[in-house]
Design a protein around this motif. Sequence first.
Motif: not given
Length: 379
Positions: A322-347
């Motif tokens: 993301l924007y030249g930065q390494p990232a670890l992430l996962h998204g989710g979606g289920i009845h009624g809800f959506k989510s995403v959790l992102i981690w950029l180790p550098g900053p």
Amino acid sequence: MHKRLPHPSRRQLLRQGAALAGALALAPASRLARAETAADPAAKLLPALDALMARSVPADGPGLAVLVARGATVLARRARGMASIELGVPLTPEHVQRIGSVTKQYAAAALLQLVEQGRARLDDPLAKFLPAYPNGAAITLAQLLNHTSGVKSYTGIPGYMHGPVRRDLGTAELIAEFSALPADFAPGTGWAYNNSGYVLVGAVIEALTQQPWHAQVATMLQPLGLERTLYEDPLRVIPGLATGYGERRAAEGGGPRRAGLVSMTQPHAAGALLSTVDELWQWNLALHGGRVLRPETYARMTTPEGAAQKDGYGFGLRRETLYGQPALLHGGGIHGFKSVLIWLPGPALTVAVLHNADGPAVHVGRLGAEIAGLALAAA
């Protein structure tokens, strides 16, 4: 309506977030001018984030909860919209919401802790724990964790998510829904995002511990103090649980509607947990800060291998840029809800986004990437 636990946001979508040069232009110029005089990144971030959230969801509809942090410092904790439209309750960052497939990294870490304890190995065959599973001798635990097992994903069975998903099923009953289906490919020869694989991960945890998979997750989370990240037991009173919504079709007049029903026995270890944006942030700090797994185990979890390398998938986490930065992430979606959790180790940057609606109006993967861009620009 979004009737299945979806594939997380694809790499190209996340890389297509707003360009950094234009990111802060989302806020009114006058507010930006005032914010840019402030010394701290939070003062620069908040006006742009507020404007982005206002563009994304109406104040009287399903809401967004967002947390942005750099290491142990919160840069923004925001919410907009409603936790309950019926009761007129505004959404707050403290509200508990379903996190869908973000659950996978918790299930993966719980199994990896058992591996560290010597109770299993990643190259163990599934048959060691589930002897009756077809071709289980050829499928390893690692292949379940990184979606290279070839097992058919039950959420892709035509019509399955439109009705049968409402039934309460035990683990063995749920496995029986897909175990006889033909494999997508021979184990280890391909990659396909696969909710069935994580049901099997949960089943292995249960075979090893003789308790529900989510009880082992709770054991893992207890020393971290994460008490609001939990399995959604339908009989349990869960303080602060937000209502989930869908979207009515245009022919029906549009607008929100109540989410479809789903028994939480069915998302299983692929997507049945609840959390808050604060606890997602604390989980990021713990997992990526060495408080959950040993360094060598964490490296295995976060390093795509074999057929999973092309899609950048480790164990319950995806590697992106993301924007030249390494990232670890996962998204989710289920009845009624959506989510995403992102981690950029550098900053050491966390972006957590929860949305209590499952329709297509808000793409949380793109939104999370755009918020990460705003945070990087502000810093």
